[in-house]
Design an enzyme around this catalytic site. Structure first.
Site, PDB file in Angstrom:
ATOM      1  N   ARG A 220     -39.398 -54.923  16.948  1.00 40.37           N
ATOM      2  CA  ARG A 220     -39.835 -53.748  17.712  1.00 40.37           C
ATOM      3  C   ARG A 220     -40.307 -52.643  16.751  1.00 40.37           C
ATOM      4  O   ARG A 220     -41.255 -51.920  17.049  1.00 40.37           O
ATOM      5  CB  ARG A 220     -38.705 -53.210  18.606  1.00 40.37           C
ATOM      6  CG  ARG A 220     -38.144 -54.209  19.610  1.00 40.37           C
ATOM      7  CD  ARG A 220     -38.861 -54.365  20.899  1.00 40.37           C
ATOM      8  NE  ARG A 220     -39.060 -53.196  21.696  1.00 40.37           N
ATOM      9  CZ  ARG A 220     -39.714 -53.238  22.865  1.00 40.37           C
ATOM     10  NH1 ARG A 220     -40.212 -54.385  23.334  1.00 40.37           N
ATOM     11  NH2 ARG A 220     -39.892 -52.159  23.570  1.00 40.37           N
TER      12      ARG A 220
ATOM     13  N   ASN B   1     -52.376 -54.227  23.761  1.00 40.77           N
ATOM     14  CA  ASN B   1     -51.667 -53.668  22.611  1.00 40.77           C
ATOM     15  C   ASN B   1     -51.184 -54.738  21.628  1.00 40.77           C
ATOM     16  O   ASN B   1     -50.195 -54.554  20.929  1.00 40.77           O
ATOM     17  CB  ASN B   1     -50.544 -52.738  23.070  1.00 40.77           C
ATOM     18  CG  ASN B   1     -49.523 -53.442  23.940  1.00 40.77           C
ATOM     19  OD1 ASN B   1     -49.628 -54.637  24.181  1.00 40.77           O
ATOM     20  ND2 ASN B   1     -48.532 -52.706  24.409  1.00 40.77           N
TER      21      ASN B   1
ATOM     22  N   HIS C 140     -46.384 -58.643  22.005  1.00 37.61           N
ATOM     23  CA  HIS C 140     -45.178 -58.478  22.811  1.00 37.61           C
ATOM     24  C   HIS C 140     -43.980 -58.784  21.936  1.00 37.61           C
ATOM     25  O   HIS C 140     -44.052 -59.661  21.069  1.00 37.61           O
ATOM     26  CB  HIS C 140     -45.172 -59.447  23.993  1.00 37.61           C
ATOM     27  CG  HIS C 140     -43.806 -59.617  24.616  1.00 37.61           C
ATOM     28  ND1 HIS C 140     -43.324 -58.760  25.572  1.00 37.61           N
ATOM     29  CD2 HIS C 140     -42.809 -60.506  24.367  1.00 37.61           C
ATOM     30  CE1 HIS C 140     -42.085 -59.122  25.893  1.00 37.61           C
ATOM     31  NE2 HIS C 140     -41.751 -60.184  25.176  1.00 37.61           N
TER      32      HIS C 140
ATOM     33  N   THR D 158     -45.414 -48.773  22.593  1.00 35.95           N
ATOM     34  CA  THR D 158     -46.264 -49.485  23.564  1.00 35.95           C
ATOM     35  C   THR D 158     -47.695 -48.948  23.549  1.00 35.95           C
ATOM     36  O   THR D 158     -48.651 -49.721  23.521  1.00 35.95           O
ATOM     37  CB  THR D 158     -45.675 -49.321  24.987  1.00 35.95           C
ATOM     38  OG1 THR D 158     -44.295 -49.694  24.960  1.00 35.95           O
ATOM     39  CG2 THR D 158     -46.420 -50.175  25.990  1.00 35.95           C
TER      40      THR D 158
ATOM     41  N   ARG E  34     -49.252 -52.183  16.280  1.00 38.49           N
ATOM     42  CA  ARG E  34     -50.031 -51.579  17.366  1.00 38.49           C
ATOM     43  C   ARG E  34     -50.901 -50.425  16.870  1.00 38.49           C
ATOM     44  O   ARG E  34     -52.038 -50.265  17.320  1.00 38.49           O
ATOM     45  CB  ARG E  34     -49.094 -51.146  18.495  1.00 38.49           C
ATOM     46  CG  ARG E  34     -48.619 -52.364  19.320  1.00 38.49           C
ATOM     47  CD  ARG E  34     -47.498 -52.028  20.230  1.00 38.49           C
ATOM     48  NE  ARG E  34     -47.250 -53.086  21.216  1.00 38.49           N
ATOM     49  CZ  ARG E  34     -46.161 -53.131  21.982  1.00 38.49           C
ATOM     50  NH1 ARG E  34     -45.245 -52.190  21.890  1.00 38.49           N
ATOM     51  NH2 ARG E  34     -45.999 -54.116  22.833  1.00 38.49           N
TER      52      ARG E  34
ATOM     53  N   PHE F  24     -48.911 -51.489  37.076  1.00 42.76           N
ATOM     54  CA  PHE F  24     -49.826 -52.214  36.183  1.00 42.76           C
ATOM     55  C   PHE F  24     -49.591 -53.722  36.181  1.00 42.76           C
ATOM     56  O   PHE F  24     -50.237 -54.439  35.414  1.00 42.76           O
ATOM     57  CB  PHE F  24     -49.717 -51.646  34.759  1.00 42.76           C
ATOM     58  CG  PHE F  24     -48.333 -51.708  34.143  1.00 42.76           C
ATOM     59  CD1 PHE F  24     -47.827 -52.900  33.635  1.00 42.76           C
ATOM     60  CD2 PHE F  24     -47.543 -50.563  34.065  1.00 42.76           C
ATOM     61  CE1 PHE F  24     -46.562 -52.953  33.064  1.00 42.76           C
ATOM     62  CE2 PHE F  24     -46.267 -50.609  33.498  1.00 42.76           C
ATOM     63  CZ  PHE F  24     -45.777 -51.813  32.992  1.00 42.76           C
TER      64      PHE F  24
ATOM     65  N   LYS G 221     -51.142 -61.220  21.639  1.00 39.19           N
ATOM     66  CA  LYS G 221     -51.809 -61.117  22.939  1.00 39.19           C
ATOM     67  C   LYS G 221     -53.311 -61.432  22.848  1.00 39.19           C
ATOM     68  O   LYS G 221     -53.883 -61.482  21.752  1.00 39.19           O
ATOM     69  CB  LYS G 221     -51.570 -59.709  23.510  1.00 39.19           C
ATOM     70  CG  LYS G 221     -50.093 -59.445  23.856  1.00 39.19           C
ATOM     71  CD  LYS G 221     -49.920 -58.087  24.543  1.00 39.19           C
ATOM     72  CE  LYS G 221     -48.472 -57.858  24.954  1.00 39.19           C
ATOM     73  NZ  LYS G 221     -48.282 -56.552  25.659  1.00 39.19           N
TER      74      LYS G 221
ATOM     75  N   TYR H 252     -43.439 -61.906  33.342  1.00 36.49           N
ATOM     76  CA  TYR H 252     -43.375 -60.456  33.546  1.00 36.49           C
ATOM     77  C   TYR H 252     -42.722 -60.080  34.884  1.00 36.49           C
ATOM     78  O   TYR H 252     -42.934 -58.957  35.367  1.00 36.49           O
ATOM     79  CB  TYR H 252     -44.774 -59.846  33.447  1.00 36.49           C
ATOM     80  CG  TYR H 252     -45.267 -59.670  32.024  1.00 36.49           C
ATOM     81  CD1 TYR H 252     -44.587 -58.834  31.124  1.00 36.49           C
ATOM     82  CD2 TYR H 252     -46.396 -60.333  31.563  1.00 36.49           C
ATOM     83  CE1 TYR H 252     -45.026 -58.665  29.821  1.00 36.49           C
ATOM     84  CE2 TYR H 252     -46.851 -60.169  30.251  1.00 36.49           C
ATOM     85  CZ  TYR H 252     -46.157 -59.327  29.390  1.00 36.49           C
ATOM     86  OH  TYR H 252     -46.598 -59.150  28.097  1.00 36.49           O
TER      87      TYR H 252
ATOM     88  N   GLU I 203     -36.589 -65.450  27.082  1.00 39.41           N
ATOM     89  CA  GLU I 203     -38.030 -65.580  26.832  1.00 39.41           C
ATOM     90  C   GLU I 203     -38.328 -66.777  25.924  1.00 39.41           C
ATOM     91  O   GLU I 203     -39.318 -67.480  26.120  1.00 39.41           O
ATOM     92  CB  GLU I 203     -38.555 -64.267  26.231  1.00 39.41           C
ATOM     93  CG  GLU I 203     -38.492 -63.127  27.256  1.00 39.41           C
ATOM     94  CD  GLU I 203     -38.895 -61.769  26.688  1.00 39.41           C
ATOM     95  OE1 GLU I 203     -39.180 -61.658  25.479  1.00 39.41           O
ATOM     96  OE2 GLU I 203     -38.927 -60.808  27.482  1.00 39.41           O
TER      97      GLU I 203
HETATM   98  P1  RTP Z   1     -43.863 -55.674  25.480  1.00 38.06           P
HETATM   99  O1  RTP Z   1     -42.906 -55.925  26.635  1.00 38.06           O
HETATM  100  O2  RTP Z   1     -45.223 -56.286  25.698  1.00 38.06           O
HETATM  101  O3  RTP Z   1     -43.296 -56.012  24.155  1.00 38.06           O
HETATM  102  O4  RTP Z   1     -44.168 -54.117  25.398  1.00 38.06           O
HETATM  103  P2  RTP Z   1     -43.227 -52.904  25.680  1.00 38.06           P
HETATM  104  O5  RTP Z   1     -41.807 -53.342  25.878  1.00 38.06           O
HETATM  105  O6  RTP Z   1     -43.543 -51.923  24.617  1.00 38.06           O
HETATM  106  O7  RTP Z   1     -43.808 -52.378  27.061  1.00 38.06           O
HETATM  107  P3  RTP Z   1     -43.328 -52.644  28.575  1.00 38.06           P
HETATM  108  O8  RTP Z   1     -42.964 -51.334  29.169  1.00 38.06           O
HETATM  109  O9  RTP Z   1     -42.322 -53.755  28.612  1.00 38.06           O
HETATM  110  O10 RTP Z   1     -44.671 -53.123  29.251  1.00 38.06           O
HETATM  111  C1  RTP Z   1     -45.110 -54.458  29.101  1.00 38.06           C
HETATM  112  C2  RTP Z   1     -46.584 -54.468  28.801  1.00 38.06           C
HETATM  113  O11 RTP Z   1     -47.307 -53.991  29.920  1.00 38.06           O
HETATM  114  C3  RTP Z   1     -48.490 -53.320  29.479  1.00 38.06           C
HETATM  115  N1  RTP Z   1     -48.463 -51.953  29.983  1.00 38.06           N
HETATM  116  N2  RTP Z   1     -49.476 -51.404  30.601  1.00 38.06           N
HETATM  117  N3  RTP Z   1     -51.173 -49.629  31.988  1.00 38.06           N
HETATM  118  C4  RTP Z   1     -49.961 -49.224  31.619  1.00 38.06           C
HETATM  119  O12 RTP Z   1     -49.551 -48.109  31.858  1.00 38.06           O
HETATM  120  C5  RTP Z   1     -49.110 -50.172  30.923  1.00 38.06           C
HETATM  121  N4  RTP Z   1     -47.866 -49.933  30.499  1.00 38.06           N
HETATM  122  C6  RTP Z   1     -47.451 -51.068  29.925  1.00 38.06           C
HETATM  123  C7  RTP Z   1     -48.495 -53.378  27.966  1.00 38.06           C
HETATM  124  O13 RTP Z   1     -49.256 -54.526  27.570  1.00 38.06           O
HETATM  125  C8  RTP Z   1     -47.036 -53.563  27.646  1.00 38.06           C
HETATM  126  O14 RTP Z   1     -46.857 -54.127  26.368  1.00 38.06           O
HETATM  127 MG    MG Z   2     -41.179 -54.873  27.238  1.00 41.30          MG
END
Ligand code: RTP
Ligand code: MG
Length: 140
Positions: free
Chosen positions: A87, A114, A117, A93, A104, A59, A11, A51, A128
């Site tokens: 993962r 973070n 992805h 996250t 992370r 967010f 990122k 996304y 993807e």
């Molecule tokens: P990713 O998709 O990026 O691999 O991460 P993830 O599954 O761990 O998290 P996800 O719930 O899919 O959220 C995607 C990305 O959104 C951002 N985020 N911001 N401000 C917030 O509360 C918040 N929560 C998530 C993060 O960049 C996250 O990786």
């Molecule tokens: Mg995700």
């Protein structure tokens, strides 16, 4: 365990701090092989499409803004049980919840910035990967 593929993004917070190599080394050390890689600057439309599943989350706007704030490195990773392996090395996250030794925990600046992805299922990995790569750009 079958050899599978997953999709990864280094990122903007990580590319800005010149961590492309350091993050990639952690992925490789975890048993993943980079079979496709390119540095791009996502457009707003690309980020919103990528996304789209998060469209209703509070967010979403900020996330798309962050993901277009600088270059990213999109990669296809190959390895045994690649989605889970990736993962695991990424960590939670929110870096505050991430285990020691994860990408992370080591590099993330916050829950949004973070550093990486990773796809969350084989099905989403295929979607993807196809979003960013032509089949001939992937060399296994
Ligand atoms: P990713 O998709 O990026 O691999 O991460 P993830 O599954 O761990 O998290 P996800 O719930 O899919 O959220 C995607 C990305 O959104 C951002 N985020 N911001 N401000 C917030 O509360 C918040 N929560 C998530 C993060 O960049 C996250 O990786
Ligand atoms: Mg995700």
């Amino acid at each position: 365990m079958a050899v599978t593929r997953t999709f990864s993004i280094i990122k903007p917070d990580a590319t800005r701090r010149n961590l492309t190599g350091a993050v990639t080394k952690m992925l490789e050390d975890a048993g993943l092989r980079v079979v496709a890689s390119k540095r791009i600057h996502m457009t707003k439309e690309q980020a919103e499409g990528f996304y789209a599943v998060h469209k209703e989350r509070p967010f979403f706007g900020e996330l798309c803004e962050f993901m277009t704030s600088g270059p990213v490195v999109v990669q296809v990773l190959e390895g045994e049980d690649a989605v889970k392996r990736n993962r695991d090395i990424m960590g939670a996250t929110n870096p505050a919840d991430a285990a020691e030794g994860t990408i992370r925990k080591t590099f993330a600046e916050g829950i949004e910035a973070n550093s990486v992805h990773g796809s969350d299922s084989d099905e989403n990995a295929a979607i993807e990967i196809a979003y960013f790569f032509k089949p001939e750009e992937i060399v296994g």
